[in-house]
Design a protein around this motif. Structure first.
Motif, PDB file in Angstrom:
ATOM      1  N   THR A 128      -8.887  -1.402 -10.075  1.00  0.00           N
ATOM      2  CA  THR A 128      -8.645  -2.670  -9.398  1.00  0.00           C
ATOM      3  C   THR A 128      -7.155  -2.717  -9.064  1.00  0.00           C
ATOM      4  N   VAL A 129      -6.835  -3.248  -7.886  1.00  0.00           N
ATOM      5  CA  VAL A 129      -5.425  -3.344  -7.491  1.00  0.00           C
ATOM      6  C   VAL A 129      -5.141  -4.763  -7.030  1.00  0.00           C
ATOM      7  N   SER A 130      -3.963  -5.276  -7.425  1.00  0.00           N
ATOM      8  CA  SER A 130      -3.656  -6.668  -7.088  1.00  0.00           C
ATOM      9  C   SER A 130      -2.518  -6.785  -6.081  1.00  0.00           C
ATOM     10  N   ASP A 131      -1.827  -5.654  -5.781  1.00  0.00           N
ATOM     11  CA  ASP A 131      -0.786  -5.726  -4.745  1.00  0.00           C
ATOM     12  C   ASP A 131      -0.573  -4.342  -4.123  1.00  0.00           C
ATOM     13  N   GLU A 132       0.277  -4.308  -3.093  1.00  0.00           N
ATOM     14  CA  GLU A 132       0.462  -3.062  -2.345  1.00  0.00           C
ATOM     15  C   GLU A 132       1.057  -1.950  -3.213  1.00  0.00           C
ATOM     16  N   ALA A 133       1.932  -2.315  -4.141  1.00  0.00           N
ATOM     17  CA  ALA A 133       2.563  -1.285  -4.980  1.00  0.00           C
ATOM     18  C   ALA A 133       1.504  -0.581  -5.842  1.00  0.00           C
ATOM     19  N   GLU A 134       0.598  -1.376  -6.424  1.00  0.00           N
ATOM     20  CA  GLU A 134      -0.469  -0.771  -7.250  1.00  0.00           C
ATOM     21  C   GLU A 134      -1.374   0.124  -6.411  1.00  0.00           C
ATOM     22  N   LEU A 135      -1.672  -0.347  -5.202  1.00  0.00           N
ATOM     23  CA  LEU A 135      -2.537   0.453  -4.333  1.00  0.00           C
ATOM     24  C   LEU A 135      -1.830   1.740  -3.917  1.00  0.00           C
ATOM     25  N   GLN A 136      -0.537   1.649  -3.585  1.00  0.00           N
ATOM     26  CA  GLN A 136       0.191   2.842  -3.149  1.00  0.00           C
ATOM     27  C   GLN A 136       0.200   3.887  -4.283  1.00  0.00           C
ATOM     28  N   ALA A 166      -0.695   1.631   1.758  1.00  0.00           N
ATOM     29  CA  ALA A 166      -1.162   0.352   1.192  1.00  0.00           C
ATOM     30  C   ALA A 166      -1.067  -0.796   2.196  1.00  0.00           C
ATOM     31  N   ASP A 167      -0.112  -0.714   3.151  1.00  0.00           N
ATOM     32  CA  ASP A 167       0.028  -1.857   4.079  1.00  0.00           C
ATOM     33  C   ASP A 167      -1.140  -1.955   5.069  1.00  0.00           C
ATOM     34  N   GLU A 168      -2.016  -0.969   5.079  1.00  0.00           N
ATOM     35  CA  GLU A 168      -3.192  -1.048   5.968  1.00  0.00           C
ATOM     36  C   GLU A 168      -4.199  -2.107   5.521  1.00  0.00           C
ATOM     37  N   VAL A 169      -4.040  -2.619   4.309  1.00  0.00           N
ATOM     38  CA  VAL A 169      -4.905  -3.737   3.873  1.00  0.00           C
ATOM     39  C   VAL A 169      -4.056  -4.953   3.491  1.00  0.00           C
ATOM     40  N   ARG A 170      -2.869  -5.050   4.126  1.00  0.00           N
ATOM     41  CA  ARG A 170      -1.992  -6.194   3.828  1.00  0.00           C
ATOM     42  C   ARG A 170      -2.730  -7.513   4.056  1.00  0.00           C
ATOM     43  N   ASP A 171      -3.535  -7.587   5.130  1.00  0.00           N
ATOM     44  CA  ASP A 171      -4.270  -8.833   5.421  1.00  0.00           C
ATOM     45  C   ASP A 171      -5.200  -9.221   4.268  1.00  0.00           C
ATOM     46  N   TRP A 172      -5.788  -8.237   3.603  1.00  0.00           N
ATOM     47  CA  TRP A 172      -6.681  -8.561   2.482  1.00  0.00           C
ATOM     48  C   TRP A 172      -5.890  -9.069   1.273  1.00  0.00           C
ATOM     49  N   PHE A 173      -4.735  -8.425   1.012  1.00  0.00           N
ATOM     50  CA  PHE A 173      -3.901  -8.919  -0.097  1.00  0.00           C
ATOM     51  C   PHE A 173      -3.409 -10.337   0.190  1.00  0.00           C
ATOM     52  N   LEU A 176      -6.137 -12.763  -0.471  1.00  0.00           N
ATOM     53  CA  LEU A 176      -6.332 -12.952  -1.920  1.00  0.00           C
ATOM     54  C   LEU A 176      -5.264 -13.889  -2.481  1.00  0.00           C
ATOM     55  N   ALA A 177      -4.014 -13.672  -2.030  1.00  0.00           N
ATOM     56  CA  ALA A 177      -2.912 -14.504  -2.535  1.00  0.00           C
ATOM     57  C   ALA A 177      -3.129 -15.957  -2.117  1.00  0.00           C
ATOM     58  N   GLU A 178      -3.574 -16.170  -0.865  1.00  0.00           N
ATOM     59  CA  GLU A 178      -3.806 -17.539  -0.377  1.00  0.00           C
ATOM     60  C   GLU A 178      -4.959 -18.200  -1.124  1.00  0.00           C
TER      61      GLU A 178
END
Ligand code: ADP
Length: 390
Positions: A128-136, A166-173, A176-178
């Motif tokens: 499971t990943v909660s932000d771009e750094a974890e995904l990268q 990781a920024d290819e799913v920035r919209d999904w992160f 989630l944050a919103e």
């Protein structure tokens, strides 16, 4: 429905939430079995509208409770009914199958991955990943690519992206944050598969000694753009051990999760001969449509038997091979029947299924199944017939 029979005179009333083609295809076997079937469809125009004596929103608690009051058992055409509504139905004494605590694992891909790990079922490498750094970090640890999925709400490849950054799913992160509920995305290794398989299993609570289960032969599913396009039954798998492993996994999950009804386990056959589970569906599934003609007992009949806790039927094939081809999109000039005369004349062996849906690019509007002796031959005919509807 006039003359609504009740379970008191032995007639079981099954209520299906969701009015798509899966609910529609439950209607003929319900009639043959003498079950009363009713459908809660979202709109009048839905595929199961012929059977839809109730129209309403499955996210509206009172709508669902009122529908449930008219039936003996509630089941589903999709997995989107919210958990609180399902749990309240059970609290009110309604029989809900599959049970909410099983259906949960078809609703949320992260919970599903966790449960499969507990059951010791082989799955792709995941986190499971909660932000771009974890995904990268996950991408770099897994060969520079990952498959990223939203935990909930995806279908037909929506909610699945193959990424190398990781920024290819920035919209999904951002979403989630919103949302503010601390949600995660699911990251998986990009599996190098030779084919995708689907194992269908049916399970009902009753049986001699323990719950009764039946498996169909494992099938190969072929996707186009994340959407199922063709199903080959049985799967042309070289090694019989792969078939046994798929069936073993299907039974382990059905029992471990306590499924009632049909369970579809979507799997990858890897280049190095392993079987890894991708996805679960707890209802009849596109990979099982071949069973209407290709099996002694279809997945739709079996689902009804299972949720009504009736003995399950024989799942052997009626012919050595069956191929199902989806009609995606449909004719430019209208629904499938506008082409019936020419298709039925050209392919008398093909069984045509129209979902009564209007054509739209990529939409599943129907399917074609051909059964016979030789897989390559029946595949060619099913493809040719389906092609005539495009
Ligand atoms: P959906 O719930 O939208 O059907 P899935 O998780 O089943 O999403 O994924 C859709 C398709 O994406 C799969 O059928 C497969 O072709 C591909 N896919 C999904 N996960 C992976 C993975 N880890 N490795 C390779 N391909 C994948």
């Amino acid at each position: 429905m006039e003359d609504m029979a009740s379970s008191e005179n032995g007639i079981i009333r099954v209520g299906v939430i969701g009015g798509g083609q899966l609910a529609r295809m439950m209607v003929p076997p319900a009639i043959h079995l003498g079950l009363r079937i009713s459908v809660l469809a979202e709109t009048e125009g839905m595929s199961a509208a012929r059977a839809a004596d109730a129209v309403g929103d499955y996210r509206e608690p009172e709508t669902v409770y009122a529908f449930a009051d008219t039936v003996d058992v509630v089941t589903f055409d999709h997995e989107h009914v919210p958990q609180p509504i399902l749990r309240e139905l059970e609290a009110r004494g309604v029989a809900v199958h599959p049970r909410p605590e099983a259906l949960l694992y078809a609703q949320d891909k992260i919970l599903m991955r966790r449960r499969l790990a507990e059951l010791g079922v082989p799955v792709p490498v995941w986190a499971t990943v909660s932000d771009e750094a974890e995904l990268q970090a996950f991408i770099e640890a897994n060969g520079g690519r990952a498959v990223v999925k939203t935990a909930r709400g995806g279908y037909d490849g929506k909610g699945v992206r193959v990424v190398s950054q990781a920024d290819e799913v920035r919209d999904w992160f951002t979403a989630l944050a919103e949302d503010g509920r601390g949600g995660h995305l699911l990251a998986e290794e990009l599996v190098d598969f030779v084919r995708e398989l689907s194992q269908l299993v049916a399970r009902r609570p009753g049986g001699v000694g323990s719950a009764e289960m039946r498996t169909w032969p494992v099938v190969e599913t072929i996707q186009e753009g994340g959407v199922c396009a063709e199903v080959l039954a049985p799967a042309p798998v070289a090694d019989p051990a792969t078939l046994e492993e798929a069936a073993r996994i299907g039974r382990t999950i059905a029992e471990g999760v306590g499924v009632t009804g049909v369970l579809a386990v979507e799997m990858f056959e890897t280049r190095d001969g392993r079987v890894l589970v991708n996805e679960l569906a707890m209802r009849p599934h596109n990979s099982g449509h071949f069973s209407i003609e290709g099996s002694v007992t279809s997945q739709f009949e079996q689902h009804l038997r299972a949720v009504a806790d009736l003995p399950l039927g024989d799942t052997s094939m009626t012919a050595p091979a069956a191929v199902m081809v989806n009609v995606l999109g449909g004719p430019a000039e209208g629904p499938m029947p506008v082409r019936y005369a020419s298709v039925l004349a050209a392919h008398p062996r093909a069984k045509i299924h129209s979902y009564d849906k209007l054509p739209r690019p990529g939409r599943k509007v129907g399917h074609v199944t051909v059964t016979g002796e030789d897989l390559a031959e029946v595949r060619a005919e099913a493809r040719a017939a389906a092609e005539m509807f495009r």
